[in-house]
Every structure is written in structure tokens, then in C-alpha cells.
Design an enzyme around this catalytic site. Structure first.
Site, mmCIF file in Angstrom:
data_model
loop_
_atom_site.group_PDB
_atom_site.id
_atom_site.type_symbol
_atom_site.label_atom_id
_atom_site.label_comp_id
_atom_site.label_asym_id
_atom_site.label_seq_id
_atom_site.Cartn_x
_atom_site.Cartn_y
_atom_site.Cartn_z
ATOM 1 N N HIS A 9 0.827 -1.214 0.000
ATOM 2 C CA HIS A 9 0.000 0.000 0.000
ATOM 3 C C HIS A 9 0.860 1.262 0.000
ATOM 4 O O HIS A 9 2.050 1.233 0.337
ATOM 5 C CB HIS A 9 -0.937 -0.001 1.212
ATOM 6 C CG HIS A 9 -0.194 -0.020 2.518
ATOM 7 N ND1 HIS A 9 0.426 1.090 3.050
ATOM 8 C CD2 HIS A 9 0.052 -1.030 3.378
ATOM 9 C CE1 HIS A 9 1.009 0.774 4.186
ATOM 10 N NE2 HIS A 9 0.798 -0.522 4.412
ATOM 11 N N GLU A 84 -3.331 -7.376 7.129
ATOM 12 C CA GLU A 84 -2.046 -7.348 7.831
ATOM 13 C C GLU A 84 -2.138 -8.088 9.158
ATOM 14 O O GLU A 84 -3.215 -8.202 9.767
ATOM 15 C CB GLU A 84 -1.611 -5.894 8.072
ATOM 16 C CG GLU A 84 -0.311 -5.717 8.848
ATOM 17 C CD GLU A 84 0.925 -6.294 8.177
ATOM 18 O OE1 GLU A 84 0.999 -7.532 8.024
ATOM 19 O OE2 GLU A 84 1.827 -5.514 7.831
#
Length: 179
Positions: A9, A84
Site C-alpha cells: 500500500h 495485515e
């Protein structure tokens, strides 16, 4: 032989502040949005043939995938297993803290009340095994630094120290080839 691509990201506020994001949902910065747009442009520039973007449900990865999809026209789909790692009590603490660096080498231990590396590896390895069974389809996985460590360990032998130090820059694109 099939392959996949991975992109981390774009930059978040906590990246700037040197804090561990983990499973905490942290927004992209303005630079993070721009990095994601540039990643989409880089995919076009390189002529990468990607069939679908799979992205983590956390906003920083979802927005990154969204920008890339808008630029490239590649369809995208949320993949919950790309979320995550939950780093427990380490979330929002310094990324370069010695205690956290050592904790990343303890694969069976739940990190500060969060997930163990083994738990994360199980979900990511299962996903990669599934993608490997589709050699004619190329995916871009939009996710996180902790996830790329697991992906690296799936494709390459690593020492515990190499694993703990592995990572990629925001919006860096990597290719992984299945054997």
C-alpha cells in the site's frame, strides 16, 4: 509456470511517524494516494498483464488497489486473508524498536496478544497454494509489509534474521514465480 505480483500500500500517517500499523485501519497520506496512482501508471508502462487485483480489507490497501484499478482497468476483489498481521500491543509503537524486531523472529508466539507469524503464514500460504493452481490467471496482491515477509518466505529460503528484516517500499511492485 504461473506468477503473481505484489504491491505494498501507499504511505500512511503512521508510516511517516515510524509507527507499526498492523491490523489498525490507518488512512493513506496524500503522498500515499499519489504513490498508488504512480504504481498504476508503472503497471501500464511495463505492460504487465494482470487479470485481477486481490486486496486486503484494510483501507490503506483497498484505496491503493482502487487507484491502480482506476488507472489500469484491472478488476479488483477484496481478499480477507491479505489483512495485515495483528501485532497486538506493538501496534502504534516504533517500527524500529528492538523488542519488536526480536518478536518478529518468534514464529509461534502471538505478538503482544495479536496473531502469531504461523497463523498469518497459514492463511497466506493457503492463498498462494490456491493461486498456484490457476497458472493461466495473474493476480496483483495489494497488501502490507508483514504480508510480503510471509510471501517472501513462501518463495525463498530465509533465515529468521532475513525474515525479520524483509520488506518493501510503499507501492513497490514485485513479481513472484511459481515453480
Amino acid at each position: 509456470m504461473g506468477h503473481i505480483y505484489f504491491v505494498r500500500h501507499g504511505q500512511t500517517v503512521w508510516n511517516v511517524e515510524n509507527k507499526i500499523c498492523g491490523a489498525t485501519d490507518i488512512e493513506l497520506t496524500e503522498l500515499g494516494h499519489q504513490q498508488a496512482v504512480e504504481a498504476g501508471q508503472e503497471i501500464l508502462r511495463q505492460g504487465l498483464q494482470i487479470d485481477e487485483i486481490l486486496y486486503s480489507p484494510l483501507v490503506r490497501a483497498a484505496e491503493t488497489a482502487g487507484h491502480i484499478s482506476e488507472i489500469t482497468g484491472i478488476p479488483m476483489r477484496e481478499e480477507p486473508r491479505l489483512k495485515e498481521q495483528n501485532f497486538g500491543r506493538y501496534e502504534s509503537t516504533a517500527r524500529d524498536g528492538r523488542e519488536f524486531h526480536e518478536a518478529k523472529k518468534c514464529f509461534a508466539q502471538k505478538l503482544g496478544g495479536g496473531e502469531s507469524m504461523l497463523q498469518v503464514a497459514q492463511r497466506i500460504y493457503n492463498l498462494l497454494d490456491e493461486l498456484k493452481e490457476e497458472p493461466d490467471k495473474v493476480y496483483l496482491l495489494a497488501a502490507h509489509n508483514g504480508i510480503v515477509r510471509i510471501i517472501e518466505s513462501y518463495f525463498h529460503d530465509m533465515t529468521n534474521e532475513e525474515f525479520a528484516c524483509a520488506g518493501v517500499k510503499n507501492c513497490e511492485i514485485r513479481r513472484y514465480d511459481f515453480e
